[in-house]
Scaffold this active site. Structure first.
Site: not given
Ligand code: BG6
Length: 464
Positions: A184, A237, A242
């Site tokens: 991002k 998750d 992240h």
């Molecule tokens: C993913 C998760 O890695 O990221 C999901 O497995 C989550 O549960 C998603 O919804 C969110 O991604 P973003 O880019 O929409 O914030």
């Protein structure tokens, strides 16, 4: 050189929501050569048309409107190959199929193998790819890269096992472990911002920063991903991957250079200096919750999977020792928000906050205390901010999945997670993972739409 992109899990949720729209958009922007071939692997009987005719395929276009000509080109690139993911014979068939594509193309093609599959079939697929020779570039091609989606395992032990399986057949330089949050735009801006604005460099430490909070909340629920979420939960998750990655960007030392190797070196050093939560400290340093309708959604009245998770961490190095770090994530909350906030304060407890906002809008904001106009001396808090959409033309930022695909095709691994980073992050949370999967104790319930900041109070966040 041209490419074949092989996608395991082409009919899955991620492929529909993120991957196919990103590939279509790359075609539309002329960022994928026209002779690229995309081979979607599936166990089901599905057609190319059914993959393309989804609501989300043009979601990266302004107003979600498709460009007919680009869609046609994309459709011509796409093939579907049906196979049994655990049958070694089918991998031989796949190898011949790819060979045939290359022969008809007339020259060697680099390969990108994308694994967007449930963790339980990850090991068998990697082994089958290796045993059938699909781990190597075809003759005279330059590379065969393996692009892997998270989660990398369920816990530290399984992650170590998966890493070992991959190591057996692929060299680390072939492996691209995706963390799409790193792709991002604002995440990439963290290092640029820190190391190109000297006013912040001297106050980037525990003497000046009284608290760091990393937040990633979603208003959506689990959206039908029942099996995945029951096995995964919020901690695995988002926090393991992240959010610890984002934290490392904000707190790592300056890399010796901006090369991928040096960035990863600085990052892993930081991750290893985060104190793993001790088994006897799980209760004080973590909280978890589940939104009320979750058990009904997953049809499991005893489910203890958390839809909200928060940790309190400490970095044990000279720069950060003493600054509490809070990390929280959850679904079914008041809003979609991803941010990293640093609270600066002096002895008089006057605060300034610096916030990197990744979502919903990408921006960097500073809260300043200023005198309210007029005869009085009243001090108020106001904002100084930088918003991408105001400063730069719309459309300059590629979507995270576009960036991931382009970087993996170009062989740039800076925005991917190395095996050492993956292991370091599992080690930090291992005792929480083990504790939460063994007991219901401490699982709180919340109403959909709850504000995450109300939940995290249970970890006694210092008010900002
Ligand atoms: C993913 C998760 O890695 O990221 C999901 O497995 C989550 O549960 C998603 O919804 C969110 O991604 P973003 O880019 O929409 O914030």
């Amino acid at each position: 050189m041209s490419h074949i992109i092989v996608i395991f899990g082409i009919s899955g949720d991620l492929s529909k929501r993120k991957l196919l729209p990103a590939l279509y958009h790359l075609v539309r922007m002329d960022l994928l050569p026209n002779d690229t071939k995309i081979v979607g692997i599936t166990r089901q009987d599905i057609s190319v048309n059914s993959l393309i005719n989804t609501d989300s395929i043009c979601s990266l276009e302004p107003d979600h409107l498709c460009d007919t000509e680009a869609l046609k080109r994309f459709q011509q690139m796409l093939d579907v190959f049906k196979m049994d993911l655990v049958d070694p014979g089918d991998y031989q068939k796949l190898a011949s199929y790819l060979q045939k594509i290359e022969s008809s193309h007339g020259k060697a093609m680099n390969r990108l193998i994308y694994l967007s599959i449930p963790p339980q079939v990850f090991g068998p697929i990697v082994r089958n790819l290796g045993e059938s020779g699909l781990n190597k570039p075809s003759e005279s091609a330059k590379f065969c890269h393996l692009l892997v989606e998270k989660p990398f395992g369920y816990d530290a032990t399984s992650a170590r096992e998966l890493i070992a399986v991959v190591d057996q057949y692929f060299s680390e330089s072939q492996v691209y472990r995706i963390d799409h949050y790193l792709a991002k735009e604002t995440a990439q801006n963290i290092l640029a911002f820190r190391f190109n604005n000297p006013i912040f460099e001297s106050i980037w430490d525990s003497k000046h920063v009284k608290q760091i909070t990393v937040t990633a909340t979603e208003s959506i629920g689990i959206e039908g991903r029942t099996i995945f979420y029951e096995q995964t939960g919020a901690l695995r998750d988002l926090i393991q991957s992240h959010l610890l990655q984002l934290l490392s960007m904000v707190t790592m030392e300056k890399p010796i250079s901006s090369s991928s190797g040096d960035v990863h070196k600085a990052k892993v050093e930081l991750l290893r200096s985060i104190e793993p939560i001790r088994p006897d400290a799980v209760e004080q340093q973590s909280i978890r919750g589940q939104y009320y309708s979750y058990r009904h959604e997953v049809n499991n009245q005893k489910s203890i999977s958390e839809t909200y998770a928060a940790l309190k961490l400490e970095i044990n190095n000279n720069r950060w020792r003493g600054t509490p770090i809070y990390i929280q994530t959850g679904k079914g909350l008041a809003e979609k928000r991803t941010s990293i906030q640093l609270v600066f304060s002096n002895d008089d407890s006057q605060n300034n906050t610096l916030t990197f906002n990744l979502q919903p809008q990408e921006s960097i904001e500073i809260d300043l205390r200023v005198k309210r106009p007029g005869y009085g001396t009243q001090i108020e808090t106001t904002k100084m901010d930088f918003h991408y959409e105001r400063s730069f033309a719309k459309g300059e930022s590629p979507d995270a999945y576009e960036r991931v695909l382009v970087d993996a095709l170009n062989g740039d691994s800076t925005l991917f997670a190395t095996r050492d980073e993956v292991m370091a992050t599992w080690d930090i949370i291992e005792s929480v993972v083990q504790n939460w999967q063994n007991t219901e104790k401490g699982l709180a319930f919340y109403k959909k739409g709850t504000d995450a900041d109300d939940l995290i109070k249970a970890l006694s966040v210092v008010p900002s």
